[in-house]
Write a protein that holds these residues in place. Structure first.
Motif, PDB file in Angstrom:
ATOM      1  N   VAL A  27       0.821  -1.203   0.000  1.00  9.81           N
ATOM      2  CA  VAL A  27       0.000   0.000   0.000  1.00  9.81           C
ATOM      3  C   VAL A  27       0.861   1.262   0.000  1.00  9.81           C
ATOM      4  O   VAL A  27       0.612   2.201  -0.769  1.00  9.81           O
ATOM      5  CB  VAL A  27      -0.958   0.010   1.208  1.00  9.81           C
ATOM      6  N   TYR A  28       1.868   1.283   0.831  1.00 15.02           N
ATOM      7  CA  TYR A  28       2.646   2.513   0.972  1.00 15.02           C
ATOM      8  C   TYR A  28       3.562   2.744  -0.222  1.00 15.02           C
ATOM      9  O   TYR A  28       3.876   3.891  -0.556  1.00 15.02           O
ATOM     10  CB  TYR A  28       3.393   2.499   2.310  1.00 15.02           C
ATOM     11  N   GLN A  29       3.957   1.680  -0.907  1.00 18.13           N
ATOM     12  CA  GLN A  29       4.676   1.859  -2.171  1.00 18.13           C
ATOM     13  C   GLN A  29       3.775   2.524  -3.206  1.00 18.13           C
ATOM     14  O   GLN A  29       4.221   3.391  -3.965  1.00 18.13           O
ATOM     15  CB  GLN A  29       5.187   0.511  -2.690  1.00 18.13           C
ATOM     16  N   HIS A  30       2.497   2.122  -3.231  1.00 24.15           N
ATOM     17  CA  HIS A  30       1.552   2.775  -4.148  1.00 24.15           C
ATOM     18  C   HIS A  30       1.363   4.250  -3.776  1.00 24.15           C
ATOM     19  O   HIS A  30       1.291   5.121  -4.658  1.00 24.15           O
ATOM     20  CB  HIS A  30       0.198   2.058  -4.117  1.00 24.15           C
ATOM     21  N   VAL A  31       1.273   4.526  -2.491  1.00 19.66           N
ATOM     22  CA  VAL A  31       1.116   5.913  -2.041  1.00 19.66           C
ATOM     23  C   VAL A  31       2.294   6.759  -2.511  1.00 19.66           C
ATOM     24  O   VAL A  31       2.115   7.850  -3.078  1.00 19.66           O
ATOM     25  CB  VAL A  31       0.995   5.974  -0.500  1.00 19.66           C
ATOM     26  N   LEU A  32       3.501   6.266  -2.298  1.00 16.45           N
ATOM     27  CA  LEU A  32       4.700   7.024  -2.687  1.00 16.45           C
ATOM     28  C   LEU A  32       4.812   7.148  -4.205  1.00 16.45           C
ATOM     29  O   LEU A  32       5.263   8.174  -4.719  1.00 16.45           O
ATOM     30  CB  LEU A  32       5.943   6.359  -2.108  1.00 16.45           C
ATOM     31  N   ALA A  33       4.388   6.109  -4.916  1.00 20.58           N
ATOM     32  CA  ALA A  33       4.424   6.179  -6.379  1.00 20.58           C
ATOM     33  C   ALA A  33       3.459   7.241  -6.894  1.00 20.58           C
ATOM     34  O   ALA A  33       3.788   8.008  -7.817  1.00 20.58           O
ATOM     35  CB  ALA A  33       4.091   4.813  -6.973  1.00 20.58           C
ATOM     36  N   TRP A  34       2.257   7.303  -6.294  1.00 19.21           N
ATOM     37  CA  TRP A  34       1.314   8.352  -6.688  1.00 19.21           C
ATOM     38  C   TRP A  34       1.835   9.735  -6.306  1.00 19.21           C
ATOM     39  O   TRP A  34       1.666  10.700  -7.058  1.00 19.21           O
ATOM     40  CB  TRP A  34      -0.058   8.119  -6.058  1.00 19.21           C
ATOM     41  N   LYS A  35       2.478   9.828  -5.162  1.00 21.49           N
ATOM     42  CA  LYS A  35       3.051  11.114  -4.737  1.00 21.49           C
ATOM     43  C   LYS A  35       4.082  11.595  -5.752  1.00 21.49           C
ATOM     44  O   LYS A  35       4.090  12.765  -6.148  1.00 21.49           O
ATOM     45  CB  LYS A  35       3.684  10.949  -3.357  1.00 21.49           C
ATOM     46  N   THR A  36       4.943  10.692  -6.201  1.00 21.04           N
ATOM     47  CA  THR A  36       5.945  11.019  -7.221  1.00 21.04           C
ATOM     48  C   THR A  36       5.288  11.475  -8.517  1.00 21.04           C
ATOM     49  O   THR A  36       5.688  12.478  -9.125  1.00 21.04           O
ATOM     50  CB  THR A  36       6.844   9.802  -7.493  1.00 21.04           C
ATOM     51  N   ALA A  37       4.266  10.743  -8.951  1.00 25.35           N
ATOM     52  CA  ALA A  37       3.578  11.080 -10.196  1.00 25.35           C
ATOM     53  C   ALA A  37       2.881  12.426 -10.108  1.00 25.35           C
ATOM     54  O   ALA A  37       2.937  13.245 -11.037  1.00 25.35           O
ATOM     55  CB  ALA A  37       2.572   9.982 -10.544  1.00 25.35           C
ATOM     56  N   LEU A  38       2.230  12.695  -8.979  1.00 24.11           N
ATOM     57  CA  LEU A  38       1.516  13.959  -8.807  1.00 24.11           C
ATOM     58  C   LEU A  38       2.474  15.139  -8.748  1.00 24.11           C
ATOM     59  O   LEU A  38       2.206  16.205  -9.331  1.00 24.11           O
ATOM     60  CB  LEU A  38       0.665  13.900  -7.536  1.00 24.11           C
ATOM     61  N   GLU A  39       3.594  14.967  -8.090  1.00 25.39           N
ATOM     62  CA  GLU A  39       4.567  16.055  -8.009  1.00 25.39           C
ATOM     63  C   GLU A  39       5.151  16.386  -9.371  1.00 25.39           C
ATOM     64  O   GLU A  39       5.479  17.541  -9.653  1.00 25.39           O
ATOM     65  CB  GLU A  39       5.673  15.697  -7.020  1.00 25.39           C
ATOM     66  N   ALA A  40       5.276  15.379 -10.233  1.00 28.52           N
ATOM     67  CA  ALA A  40       5.776  15.625 -11.588  1.00 28.52           C
ATOM     68  C   ALA A  40       4.828  16.508 -12.388  1.00 28.52           C
ATOM     69  O   ALA A  40       5.241  17.188 -13.336  1.00 28.52           O
ATOM     70  CB  ALA A  40       5.990  14.297 -12.313  1.00 28.52           C
ATOM     71  N   GLU A  41       3.545  16.515 -12.002  1.00 34.00           N
ATOM     72  CA  GLU A  41       2.550  17.370 -12.650  1.00 34.00           C
ATOM     73  C   GLU A  41       2.279  18.638 -11.838  1.00 34.00           C
ATOM     74  O   GLU A  41       1.293  19.329 -12.084  1.00 34.00           O
ATOM     75  CB  GLU A  41       1.246  16.597 -12.853  1.00 34.00           C
ATOM     76  N   GLN A  42       3.144  18.925 -10.855  1.00 35.72           N
ATOM     77  CA  GLN A  42       2.981  20.088  -9.967  1.00 35.72           C
ATOM     78  C   GLN A  42       1.636  20.087  -9.253  1.00 35.72           C
ATOM     79  O   GLN A  42       0.950  21.107  -9.150  1.00 35.72           O
ATOM     80  CB  GLN A  42       3.159  21.414 -10.732  1.00 35.72           C
ATOM     81  N   ILE A  43       1.248  18.899  -8.776  1.00 36.45           N
ATOM     82  CA  ILE A  43       0.007  18.761  -8.012  1.00 36.45           C
ATOM     83  C   ILE A  43       0.380  18.440  -6.571  1.00 36.45           C
ATOM     84  O   ILE A  43       0.793  17.320  -6.265  1.00 36.45           O
ATOM     85  CB  ILE A  43      -0.891  17.650  -8.589  1.00 36.45           C
ATOM     86  N   PRO A  44       0.270  19.426  -5.664  1.00 35.03           N
ATOM     87  CA  PRO A  44       0.631  19.179  -4.268  1.00 35.03           C
ATOM     88  C   PRO A  44      -0.505  18.463  -3.534  1.00 35.03           C
ATOM     89  O   PRO A  44      -1.653  18.906  -3.568  1.00 35.03           O
ATOM     90  CB  PRO A  44       0.839  20.592  -3.712  1.00 35.03           C
ATOM     91  N   LEU A  45      -0.188  17.366  -2.885  1.00 30.35           N
ATOM     92  CA  LEU A  45      -1.209  16.639  -2.150  1.00 30.35           C
ATOM     93  C   LEU A  45      -0.535  15.871  -1.019  1.00 30.35           C
ATOM     94  O   LEU A  45       0.472  15.195  -1.236  1.00 30.35           O
ATOM     95  CB  LEU A  45      -1.942  15.662  -3.072  1.00 30.35           C
ATOM     96  N   SER A  46      -1.094  15.972   0.164  1.00 29.05           N
ATOM     97  CA  SER A  46      -0.517  15.293   1.325  1.00 29.05           C
ATOM     98  C   SER A  46      -0.601  13.782   1.161  1.00 29.05           C
ATOM     99  O   SER A  46      -1.574  13.250   0.608  1.00 29.05           O
ATOM    100  CB  SER A  46      -1.254  15.707   2.601  1.00 29.05           C
ATOM    101  N   VAL A  47       0.414  13.104   1.686  1.00 31.71           N
ATOM    102  CA  VAL A  47       0.487  11.647   1.558  1.00 31.71           C
ATOM    103  C   VAL A  47      -0.732  10.968   2.175  1.00 31.71           C
ATOM    104  O   VAL A  47      -1.266  10.004   1.625  1.00 31.71           O
ATOM    105  CB  VAL A  47       1.795  11.130   2.204  1.00 31.71           C
ATOM    106  N   TRP A  48      -1.222  11.490   3.306  1.00 29.96           N
ATOM    107  CA  TRP A  48      -2.344  10.812   3.963  1.00 29.96           C
ATOM    108  C   TRP A  48      -3.609  10.864   3.118  1.00 29.96           C
ATOM    109  O   TRP A  48      -4.430   9.937   3.151  1.00 29.96           O
ATOM    110  CB  TRP A  48      -2.592  11.395   5.363  1.00 29.96           C
ATOM    111  N   ARG A  49      -3.764  11.925   2.336  1.00 29.28           N
ATOM    112  CA  ARG A  49      -4.949  12.015   1.470  1.00 29.28           C
ATOM    113  C   ARG A  49      -4.873  10.986   0.339  1.00 29.28           C
ATOM    114  O   ARG A  49      -5.902  10.453  -0.102  1.00 29.28           O
ATOM    115  CB  ARG A  49      -5.079  13.424   0.903  1.00 29.28           C
ATOM    116  N   ILE A  50      -3.674  10.730  -0.131  1.00 29.78           N
ATOM    117  CA  ILE A  50      -3.492   9.696  -1.159  1.00 29.78           C
ATOM    118  C   ILE A  50      -3.806   8.325  -0.559  1.00 29.78           C
ATOM    119  O   ILE A  50      -4.524   7.517  -1.155  1.00 29.78           O
ATOM    120  CB  ILE A  50      -2.059   9.730  -1.720  1.00 29.78           C
TER     121      ILE A  50
END
Length: 233
Positions: A27-50
């Motif tokens: 689960v947490y690998q998916h969270v971090l992967a989404w965090k990486t992808a979102l940051e590449a699009e300049q979309i700030p979002l807290s990890v807990w929301r993901i």
């Protein structure tokens, strides 16, 4: 879409397992992967929301996340996000491990003659990493991925399709997952829901979403298997 198979007079049952957070610790690998992808699009979002949305349909996941940041992305950007997530998850794939008891419960069900399948909201490109870690060959086991159904969780299509392939009425199955999305999907197709704490949701959340029983992880379910699977054949 509902399973229209006739009821089995012998009341055979089957287990329908979610994959991420249920059989593998990913689960947490998916969270971090989404965090990486979102940051590449300049979309700030807290990890807990993901984290709170891992396990639901990818399209619904994307809609809810973008609603959080009040953004509207075009199809090209959404496709980039999904590809970036898959690439980042592949980079983290080496750290994914089976959860305690995951391999053992599958072996135990085989020994008892209880049928099982895996139904995951992940697409095959990421699910294949987890299946390999678990030692499950999708060519010989029944595995349903997001690519193979119209809707994913909280819609019940994944579990209904898995039950259809097992040739067991959906009402006679036990859906095992870690998220409220799994339990909601189980309730919607009238399956029995069993929740795990191994993905980060609490017992009360899972029970409110429809879980009849909640266990720590696959090892804990295996220890208490007779509570929900007393008749095997």
């Amino acid at each position: 879409m509902m399973n229209d198979l006739p009821a089995d007079d012998g009341f055979r049952t089957a287990f329908l397992f979610d994959l991420d957070g249920t059989l593998v610790d990913s689960v947490y690998q998916h969270v971090l992967a989404w965090k990486t992808a979102l940051e590449a699009e300049q979309i700030p979002l807290s990890v807990w929301r993901i984290h709170r949305r891992i396990g639901m349909s990818g399209g619904l996941f994307m809609d809810q996340l973008l609603r959080e940041v009040k953004r509207d992305l075009g199809p090209d950007a959404v496709e980039r996000l999904q590809a970036a997530h898959a690439a980042a998850y592949h980079d983290l794939g080496a750290s994914v491990r089976p959860l305690p008891g995951a391999r053992e419960i599958i072996a135990a069900l085989d020994e008892l003659g209880v049928r099982w399948a895996i139904a995951t909201s992940g697409r095959l490109e990421t699910a294949s990493i987890n299946l390999a870690t678990l030692g499950v060959d999708p060519k010989s086991a029944i595995v349903v991925t997001r690519d193979q159904v119209r809707y994913a969780k909280p819609d019940p299509d994944l579990f209904v399709e898995a039950a259809r392939r097992l040739q067991i009425p959906i009402q006679q199955t036990i859906v095992v997952g870690y998220s409220v999305w799994d339990m909601l999907a189980a309730t919607r197709c009238r399956a029995l829901g069993v929740g795990f704490l191994s993905g980060g949701y609490g017992s009360e959340e899972l029970e409110r979403a429809g879980a009849l029983r909640v266990y720590d992880d696959p090892a804990d379910l295996l220890f208490h298997l007779d509570e929900i699977c007393s008749r095997h054949r």
